[in-house]
Design a protein around this motif. Structure first.
Motif, PDB file in Angstrom:
ATOM      1  N   LEU A   9       0.836  -1.200   0.000  1.00  0.00           N
ATOM      2  CA  LEU A   9       0.000   0.000   0.000  1.00  0.00           C
ATOM      3  C   LEU A   9       0.875   1.257   0.000  1.00  0.00           C
ATOM      4  N   ASP A  10       1.916   1.251   0.818  1.00  0.00           N
ATOM      5  CA  ASP A  10       2.825   2.399   0.875  1.00  0.00           C
ATOM      6  C   ASP A  10       3.518   2.631  -0.470  1.00  0.00           C
ATOM      7  N   ARG A  11       3.948   1.539  -1.118  1.00  0.00           N
ATOM      8  CA  ARG A  11       4.603   1.671  -2.433  1.00  0.00           C
ATOM      9  C   ARG A  11       3.624   2.194  -3.472  1.00  0.00           C
ATOM     10  N   ALA A  12       2.393   1.697  -3.434  1.00  0.00           N
ATOM     11  CA  ALA A  12       1.388   2.172  -4.388  1.00  0.00           C
ATOM     12  C   ALA A  12       1.105   3.659  -4.175  1.00  0.00           C
ATOM     13  N   LEU A  13       0.981   4.071  -2.919  1.00  0.00           N
ATOM     14  CA  LEU A  13       0.748   5.489  -2.622  1.00  0.00           C
ATOM     15  C   LEU A  13       1.920   6.355  -3.075  1.00  0.00           C
ATOM     16  N   ALA A  14       3.134   5.875  -2.867  1.00  0.00           N
ATOM     17  CA  ALA A  14       4.321   6.622  -3.310  1.00  0.00           C
ATOM     18  C   ALA A  14       4.334   6.753  -4.833  1.00  0.00           C
ATOM     19  N   SER A  15       3.959   5.703  -5.536  1.00  0.00           N
ATOM     20  CA  SER A  15       3.908   5.748  -7.003  1.00  0.00           C
ATOM     21  C   SER A  15       2.824   6.708  -7.481  1.00  0.00           C
ATOM     22  N   ALA A 118      -1.266 -14.508 -22.638  1.00  0.00           N
ATOM     23  CA  ALA A 118      -2.149 -15.256 -21.739  1.00  0.00           C
ATOM     24  C   ALA A 118      -2.492 -14.437 -20.501  1.00  0.00           C
ATOM     25  N   GLY A 119      -3.779 -14.385 -20.196  1.00  0.00           N
ATOM     26  CA  GLY A 119      -4.256 -13.696 -19.004  1.00  0.00           C
ATOM     27  C   GLY A 119      -4.526 -12.215 -19.191  1.00  0.00           C
ATOM     28  N   PHE A 120      -4.297 -11.687 -20.391  1.00  0.00           N
ATOM     29  CA  PHE A 120      -4.476 -10.256 -20.648  1.00  0.00           C
ATOM     30  C   PHE A 120      -5.269 -10.033 -21.924  1.00  0.00           C
ATOM     31  N   VAL A 121      -5.922  -8.886 -21.983  1.00  0.00           N
ATOM     32  CA  VAL A 121      -6.564  -8.424 -23.213  1.00  0.00           C
ATOM     33  C   VAL A 121      -6.035  -7.029 -23.512  1.00  0.00           C
ATOM     34  N   ALA A 122      -5.912  -6.730 -24.788  1.00  0.00           N
ATOM     35  CA  ALA A 122      -5.474  -5.398 -25.198  1.00  0.00           C
ATOM     36  C   ALA A 122      -6.565  -4.392 -24.875  1.00  0.00           C
ATOM     37  N   VAL A 123      -6.160  -3.233 -24.391  1.00  0.00           N
ATOM     38  CA  VAL A 123      -7.097  -2.150 -24.099  1.00  0.00           C
ATOM     39  C   VAL A 123      -6.673  -0.962 -24.958  1.00  0.00           C
ATOM     40  N   ASP A 124      -7.295  -0.883 -26.130  1.00  0.00           N
ATOM     41  CA  ASP A 124      -6.921   0.156 -27.088  1.00  0.00           C
ATOM     42  C   ASP A 124      -7.748   1.430 -26.951  1.00  0.00           C
ATOM     43  N   ASP A 125      -8.718   1.422 -26.064  1.00  0.00           N
ATOM     44  CA  ASP A 125      -9.561   2.590 -25.826  1.00  0.00           C
ATOM     45  C   ASP A 125      -8.889   3.444 -24.748  1.00  0.00           C
ATOM     46  N   ASP A 126      -8.341   4.589 -25.159  1.00  0.00           N
ATOM     47  CA  ASP A 126      -7.624   5.466 -24.218  1.00  0.00           C
ATOM     48  C   ASP A 126      -8.497   5.882 -23.046  1.00  0.00           C
ATOM     49  N   ASN A 127      -9.775   6.154 -23.308  1.00  0.00           N
ATOM     50  CA  ASN A 127     -10.677   6.560 -22.222  1.00  0.00           C
ATOM     51  C   ASN A 127     -10.875   5.441 -21.211  1.00  0.00           C
ATOM     52  N   LEU A 128     -10.967   4.210 -21.690  1.00  0.00           N
ATOM     53  CA  LEU A 128     -11.114   3.077 -20.789  1.00  0.00           C
ATOM     54  C   LEU A 128      -9.854   2.899 -19.942  1.00  0.00           C
ATOM     55  N   VAL A 129      -8.691   3.033 -20.559  1.00  0.00           N
ATOM     56  CA  VAL A 129      -7.437   2.947 -19.793  1.00  0.00           C
ATOM     57  C   VAL A 129      -7.444   4.002 -18.692  1.00  0.00           C
ATOM     58  N   ASP A 130      -7.790   5.218 -19.047  1.00  0.00           N
ATOM     59  CA  ASP A 130      -7.810   6.304 -18.059  1.00  0.00           C
ATOM     60  C   ASP A 130      -8.797   6.009 -16.923  1.00  0.00           C
ATOM     61  N   ARG A 131      -9.965   5.469 -17.249  1.00  0.00           N
ATOM     62  CA  ARG A 131     -10.958   5.137 -16.215  1.00  0.00           C
ATOM     63  C   ARG A 131     -10.461   4.010 -15.309  1.00  0.00           C
ATOM     64  N   LEU A 132      -9.817   3.004 -15.887  1.00  0.00           N
ATOM     65  CA  LEU A 132      -9.281   1.908 -15.070  1.00  0.00           C
ATOM     66  C   LEU A 132      -8.184   2.410 -14.129  1.00  0.00           C
ATOM     67  N   LEU A 133      -7.325   3.298 -14.628  1.00  0.00           N
ATOM     68  CA  LEU A 133      -6.267   3.857 -13.779  1.00  0.00           C
ATOM     69  C   LEU A 133      -6.862   4.705 -12.662  1.00  0.00           C
ATOM     70  N   ALA A 134      -7.848   5.520 -12.984  1.00  0.00           N
ATOM     71  CA  ALA A 134      -8.500   6.360 -11.971  1.00  0.00           C
ATOM     72  C   ALA A 134      -9.184   5.503 -10.909  1.00  0.00           C
ATOM     73  N   PHE A 136      -8.315   2.477  -9.966  1.00  0.00           N
ATOM     74  CA  PHE A 136      -7.294   1.864  -9.117  1.00  0.00           C
ATOM     75  C   PHE A 136      -6.745   2.879  -8.118  1.00  0.00           C
ATOM     76  N   ILE A 137      -6.477   4.087  -8.582  1.00  0.00           N
ATOM     77  CA  ILE A 137      -5.964   5.128  -7.685  1.00  0.00           C
ATOM     78  C   ILE A 137      -6.969   5.409  -6.574  1.00  0.00           C
ATOM     79  N   ALA A 138      -8.247   5.512  -6.913  1.00  0.00           N
ATOM     80  CA  ALA A 138      -9.283   5.742  -5.895  1.00  0.00           C
ATOM     81  C   ALA A 138      -9.332   4.581  -4.912  1.00  0.00           C
ATOM     82  N   HIS A 139      -9.195   3.365  -5.399  1.00  0.00           N
ATOM     83  CA  HIS A 139      -9.192   2.186  -4.527  1.00  0.00           C
ATOM     84  C   HIS A 139      -8.025   2.234  -3.542  1.00  0.00           C
ATOM     85  N   VAL A 140      -6.846   2.552  -4.036  1.00  0.00           N
ATOM     86  CA  VAL A 140      -5.666   2.623  -3.164  1.00  0.00           C
ATOM     87  C   VAL A 140      -5.825   3.731  -2.130  1.00  0.00           C
TER      88      VAL A 140
END
Length: 151
Positions: A9-15, A118-134, A136-140
């Motif tokens: 958690l501390d490393r994620a917050l620092a990042s 294996a285990g991943f799908v490409a995410v070519d939608d920039d808006n979706l990438v941004d929403r997923l990142l946001a 995760f940040i809110a979760h942390v």
């Protein structure tokens, strides 16, 4: 919270803090370069970057998937992952469009060049990438608040 979980958690917050501040010139000068990069997500919506890296401090030059992506600034040409900064070279989407053009395909479209990891799908939608990142940040950040409240 266990010591290992607290450390993560501390490393994620620092990042996250580093990404919010943005990289310094020194950060970018020391950062490995990621070419032909493409965002990928796993079943847990964790986003990573796949690509051809050079100058990585531990692995040199290779095809990699990064640690979890925290922030991506396409315009400025950098990415922040859980563990480090990356300078971004040509995205996979540009490579793909060039291949389509070279093959004289009427529309340079996504999907002309494909690969599977294996285990991943490409995410070519920039808006979706941004929403997923946001998300995760809110979760942390929420986890950090809950942890403070409990202690």
């Amino acid at each position: 919270m266990k010591t290992e979980q607290q450390s993560q958690l501390d490393r994620a917050l620092a990042s996250i803090r580093a990404a919010e501040a943005g990289p310094t010139d020194d950060d970018l000068a020391a950062a490995p370069v990621l070419e032909l990069w493409r965002p990928l997500a796993n079943i847990h919506a964790a986003v990573v970057l796949w690509g051809q890296v050079t100058g990585h401090p531990r692995i040199g030059a290779s095809t990699i998937t990064t640690s979890r992506l925290i922030a991506l600034d396409r315009q400025a040409g950098w990415a922040r992952t859980y563990s480090r900064w990356y300078r971004l070279g040509e995205p996979f989407s540009e490579f793909e469009a060039n291949v389509a053009r070279d093959l004289k395909i009427s529309e340079a479209r996504k999907g002309v060049v494909s690969f599977e990891l294996a285990g991943f799908v490409a995410v070519d939608d920039d808006n979706l990438v941004d929403r997923l990142l946001a998300a995760f940040i809110a979760h942390v950040q929420n986890a950090a608040i809950e942890n403070r409240v409990k202690h």
